[in-house]
Design a protein around this motif. Structure first.
Motif, PDB file in Angstrom:
ATOM      1  N   GLY A   1       0.832  -1.200   0.000  1.00  7.81           N
ATOM      2  CA  GLY A   1       0.000   0.000   0.000  1.00  7.81           C
ATOM      3  C   GLY A   1       0.864   1.246   0.000  1.00  7.81           C
ATOM      4  N   ASN A   2       1.932   1.209   0.762  1.00  7.98           N
ATOM      5  CA  ASN A   2       2.857   2.336   0.803  1.00  7.98           C
ATOM      6  C   ASN A   2       3.555   2.520  -0.545  1.00  7.98           C
ATOM      7  OD1 ASN A   2       4.319   4.444   2.311  1.00  7.98           O
ATOM      8  ND2 ASN A   2       6.096   3.149   1.921  1.00  7.98           N
ATOM      9  N   THR A   3       3.874   1.416  -1.208  1.00  5.71           N
ATOM     10  CA  THR A   3       4.461   1.504  -2.550  1.00  5.71           C
ATOM     11  C   THR A   3       3.511   2.208  -3.510  1.00  5.71           C
ATOM     12  OG1 THR A   3       5.752  -0.517  -2.234  1.00  5.71           O
ATOM     13  CG2 THR A   3       5.331   0.157  -4.501  1.00  5.71           C
ATOM     14  N   ALA A   4       2.236   1.845  -3.445  1.00 12.49           N
ATOM     15  CA  ALA A   4       1.228   2.490  -4.290  1.00 12.49           C
ATOM     16  C   ALA A   4       1.146   3.980  -3.982  1.00 12.49           C
ATOM     17  CB  ALA A   4      -0.129   1.815  -4.091  1.00 12.49           C
ATOM     18  N   ARG A   5       1.154   4.317  -2.706  1.00  3.63           N
ATOM     19  CA  ARG A   5       1.093   5.730  -2.306  1.00  3.63           C
ATOM     20  C   ARG A   5       2.277   6.510  -2.869  1.00  3.63           C
ATOM     21  NH1 ARG A   5       0.320   6.749   3.887  1.00  3.63           N
ATOM     22  NH2 ARG A   5       2.158   5.404   4.003  1.00  3.63           N
ATOM     23  N   GLU A   6       3.470   5.931  -2.785  1.00  4.89           N
ATOM     24  CA  GLU A   6       4.665   6.613  -3.287  1.00  4.89           C
ATOM     25  C   GLU A   6       4.585   6.826  -4.794  1.00  4.89           C
ATOM     26  OE1 GLU A   6       7.956   4.285  -1.979  1.00  4.89           O
ATOM     27  OE2 GLU A   6       7.871   5.027   0.097  1.00  4.89           O
ATOM     28  N   ILE A   7       4.022   5.861  -5.508  1.00  2.00           N
ATOM     29  CA  ILE A   7       3.855   5.995  -6.960  1.00  2.00           C
ATOM     30  C   ILE A   7       2.928   7.160  -7.279  1.00  2.00           C
ATOM     31  CG2 ILE A   7       2.828   4.895  -8.994  1.00  2.00           C
ATOM     32  CD1 ILE A   7       3.842   2.193  -7.753  1.00  2.00           C
ATOM     33  N   ILE A   8       1.798   7.229  -6.575  1.00  2.39           N
ATOM     34  CA  ILE A   8       0.840   8.308  -6.826  1.00  2.39           C
ATOM     35  C   ILE A   8       1.444   9.669  -6.494  1.00  2.39           C
ATOM     36  CG2 ILE A   8      -1.399   9.282  -6.163  1.00  2.39           C
ATOM     37  CD1 ILE A   8      -2.306   6.386  -5.555  1.00  2.39           C
ATOM     38  N   LEU A   9       2.086   9.765  -5.343  1.00  6.33           N
ATOM     39  CA  LEU A   9       2.687  11.043  -4.944  1.00  6.33           C
ATOM     40  C   LEU A   9       3.757  11.476  -5.943  1.00  6.33           C
ATOM     41  CD1 LEU A   9       3.015  10.488  -1.084  1.00  6.33           C
ATOM     42  CD2 LEU A   9       1.435  12.056  -2.248  1.00  6.33           C
ATOM     43  N   ASN A  10       4.521  10.512  -6.446  1.00  7.36           N
ATOM     44  CA  ASN A  10       5.550  10.836  -7.434  1.00  7.36           C
ATOM     45  C   ASN A  10       4.932  11.329  -8.737  1.00  7.36           C
ATOM     46  OD1 ASN A  10       8.432  10.791  -8.285  1.00  7.36           O
ATOM     47  ND2 ASN A  10       7.675   9.258  -9.725  1.00  7.36           N
ATOM     48  N   ASP A  11       3.847  10.674  -9.181  1.00  4.23           N
ATOM     49  CA  ASP A  11       3.165  11.111 -10.402  1.00  4.23           C
ATOM     50  C   ASP A  11       2.629  12.536 -10.241  1.00  4.23           C
ATOM     51  OD1 ASP A  11       3.664   8.705 -11.640  1.00  4.23           O
ATOM     52  OD2 ASP A  11       1.631   7.904 -11.368  1.00  4.23           O
ATOM     53  N   LEU A  12       2.023  12.812  -9.103  1.00  9.94           N
ATOM     54  CA  LEU A  12       1.498  14.164  -8.845  1.00  9.94           C
ATOM     55  C   LEU A  12       2.629  15.187  -8.889  1.00  9.94           C
ATOM     56  CD1 LEU A  12      -0.958  13.352  -5.910  1.00  9.94           C
ATOM     57  CD2 LEU A  12      -1.617  14.158  -8.185  1.00  9.94           C
ATOM     58  N   GLN A  13       3.779  14.832  -8.295  1.00  7.99           N
ATOM     59  CA  GLN A  13       4.903  15.772  -8.260  1.00  7.99           C
ATOM     60  C   GLN A  13       5.499  15.984  -9.649  1.00  7.99           C
ATOM     61  OE1 GLN A  13       5.791  17.394  -5.246  1.00  7.99           O
ATOM     62  NE2 GLN A  13       6.648  18.719  -6.848  1.00  7.99           N
ATOM     63  N   LEU A  14       5.634  14.913 -10.415  1.00 15.89           N
ATOM     64  CA  LEU A  14       6.160  15.028 -11.771  1.00 15.89           C
ATOM     65  C   LEU A  14       5.302  15.965 -12.618  1.00 15.89           C
ATOM     66  CD1 LEU A  14       7.100  11.301 -12.557  1.00 15.89           C
ATOM     67  CD2 LEU A  14       8.707  13.225 -12.396  1.00 15.89           C
ATOM     68  N   LEU A  15       4.004  15.797 -12.547  1.00 18.25           N
ATOM     69  CA  LEU A  15       3.098  16.627 -13.344  1.00 18.25           C
ATOM     70  C   LEU A  15       3.094  18.067 -12.844  1.00 18.25           C
ATOM     71  CD1 LEU A  15       0.261  14.008 -13.788  1.00 18.25           C
ATOM     72  CD2 LEU A  15       1.487  15.132 -15.659  1.00 18.25           C
ATOM     73  N   THR A  16       3.147  18.246 -11.534  1.00 15.78           N
ATOM     74  CA  THR A  16       3.177  19.598 -10.972  1.00 15.78           C
ATOM     75  C   THR A  16       4.456  20.316 -11.382  1.00 15.78           C
ATOM     76  OG1 THR A  16       1.827  18.912  -9.083  1.00 15.78           O
ATOM     77  CG2 THR A  16       3.103  20.940  -8.839  1.00 15.78           C
ATOM     78  N   ASP A  17       5.590  19.626 -11.303  1.00 15.38           N
ATOM     79  CA  ASP A  17       6.868  20.220 -11.710  1.00 15.38           C
ATOM     80  C   ASP A  17       6.876  20.559 -13.200  1.00 15.38           C
ATOM     81  OD1 ASP A  17       7.737  19.940  -9.121  1.00 15.38           O
ATOM     82  OD2 ASP A  17       8.976  18.177  -9.513  1.00 15.38           O
ATOM     83  N   PHE A  18       6.150  19.788 -13.981  1.00 14.22           N
ATOM     84  CA  PHE A  18       6.044  20.031 -15.421  1.00 14.22           C
ATOM     85  C   PHE A  18       5.212  21.282 -15.716  1.00 14.22           C
ATOM     86  CE2 PHE A  18       3.497  19.085 -19.341  1.00 14.22           C
ATOM     87  CZ  PHE A  18       4.514  19.270 -20.262  1.00 14.22           C
ATOM     88  N   GLY A  19       4.391  21.697 -14.752  1.00  8.49           N
ATOM     89  CA  GLY A  19       3.557  22.879 -14.933  1.00  8.49           C
ATOM     90  C   GLY A  19       2.081  22.570 -15.079  1.00  8.49           C
ATOM     91  N   ALA A  20       1.721  21.293 -14.933  1.00  7.33           N
ATOM     92  CA  ALA A  20       0.318  20.895 -15.002  1.00  7.33           C
ATOM     93  C   ALA A  20      -0.331  21.047 -13.627  1.00  7.33           C
ATOM     94  CB  ALA A  20       0.210  19.454 -15.494  1.00  7.33           C
ATOM     95  N   SER A  21      -1.637  20.861 -13.592  1.00  9.41           N
ATOM     96  CA  SER A  21      -2.393  20.943 -12.332  1.00  9.41           C
ATOM     97  C   SER A  21      -3.146  19.637 -12.116  1.00  9.41           C
ATOM     98  CB  SER A  21      -3.372  22.119 -12.371  1.00  9.41           C
ATOM     99  OG  SER A  21      -2.685  23.339 -12.546  1.00  9.41           O
ATOM    100  N   PRO A  22      -2.442  18.587 -11.704  1.00 15.67           N
ATOM    101  CA  PRO A  22      -3.078  17.273 -11.578  1.00 15.67           C
ATOM    102  C   PRO A  22      -4.067  17.209 -10.419  1.00 15.67           C
ATOM    103  CG  PRO A  22      -0.866  17.198 -10.678  1.00 15.67           C
ATOM    104  CD  PRO A  22      -1.015  18.546 -11.315  1.00 15.67           C
ATOM    105  N   SER A  23      -5.093  16.391 -10.621  1.00 16.35           N
ATOM    106  CA  SER A  23      -6.088  16.151  -9.583  1.00 16.35           C
ATOM    107  C   SER A  23      -6.249  14.649  -9.422  1.00 16.35           C
ATOM    108  CB  SER A  23      -7.428  16.783  -9.985  1.00 16.35           C
ATOM    109  OG  SER A  23      -8.447  16.464  -9.067  1.00 16.35           O
TER     110      SER A  23
END
Length: 232
Positions: A72-94
């Motif tokens: 479950g923690n692995t899944a959480r880290e994947i999601i948080l990383n995806d959100l950060q990647l998109l945010t750093d790219f300049g997108a507004s992920p939800s």
């Protein structure tokens, strides 16, 4: 790279986030897939989140507050990383936990909800990103296998009756009410399911777009099952 999408001309396959955001759409290709086989337990995250109404936005602090197993923690880290990647790219992920979207049943001849095959439109150069971590996943369709509903004579005639205004204002009426974004697929069409855990980039209709926008739809949800979807 060999996978279930490799032989499809509509889909380009990439192996990194950098490739996903920097690869240009061209020709028939209007969907890019960062193809991933992830090991996390996303079902555990869904089970521990709380749904409010039919759609609840989940924030990083909500994920961080969960007590999870190792997977479950692995899944959480994947999601948080995806959100950060998109945010750093300049997108507004939800990140959304959802039971269902609102249905548009106002008319019996055309629908403008996300369950209808449609394209996204933007006044600026942008793309749609999405990833289904859990639950039913979206479909896309090649543009050659669908027709804009406003061009279908029977539907167009009914829309003109609905408009009941000057002919020169009809096209604006279609745009303002999003009717022109929706498509009817051909009888022999073969929708492509986007699957789980892959991060997708879909072409949007905007003034600088070099390819046709990607026609897609939200899926009918599985009974008793919520979806966990990242979208921007």
């Amino acid at each position: 790279m060999s996978n279930e999408f490799s032989a499809n001309n509509q889909i380009g396959i990439v192996s990194t986030f950098s490739e996903l955001v920097n690869t240009n759409f061209k020709g028939e290709t209007n969907a890019l897939c960062w193809h991933r086989d992830l090991d996390g337990n996303f079902k555990e995250i869904v089970a521990k989140l709380s749904l409010e109404e039919n759609i609840t936005e989940i924030f990083p602090e909500d994920l961080l507050a969960l007590q999870l197993s190792e997977k479950g923690n692995t899944a959480r880290e994947i999601i948080l990383n995806d959100l950060q990647l998109l945010t750093d790219f300049g997108a507004s992920p939800s990140l959304n936990l959802l039971k269902c979207y609102e249905r548009d049943d106002e008319f019996d001849f055309i629908s403008t909800d996300v369950y209808s095959f449609h394209v996204d439109r933007s006044p600026i150069a942008t793309d749609t990103f999405l990833c289904t971590y859990y639950g039913a996943s979206s479909d896309i369709i090649p543009n050659s296998q669908a027709e804009q509903k406003v061009l279908i004579p029977k539907i167009r005639a009914k829309l003109k009756e609905l408009h009941n205004g000057p002919e020169e204002e009809f096209e604006s009426f279609l745009t303002e009410n999003y009717f022109d974004l929706h498509y009817q697929i051909n009888e022999d069409a073969s929708p492509i399911n986007l699957g789980k855990m892959h991060l997708w980039r879909l072409a949007v209709d905007h003034p600088k777009q070099q390819v046709l926008p990607c026609i897609h739809r939200a899926p009918k949800e599985n009974d008793g099952e919520y979806r966990l979807l990242l979208i921007c």
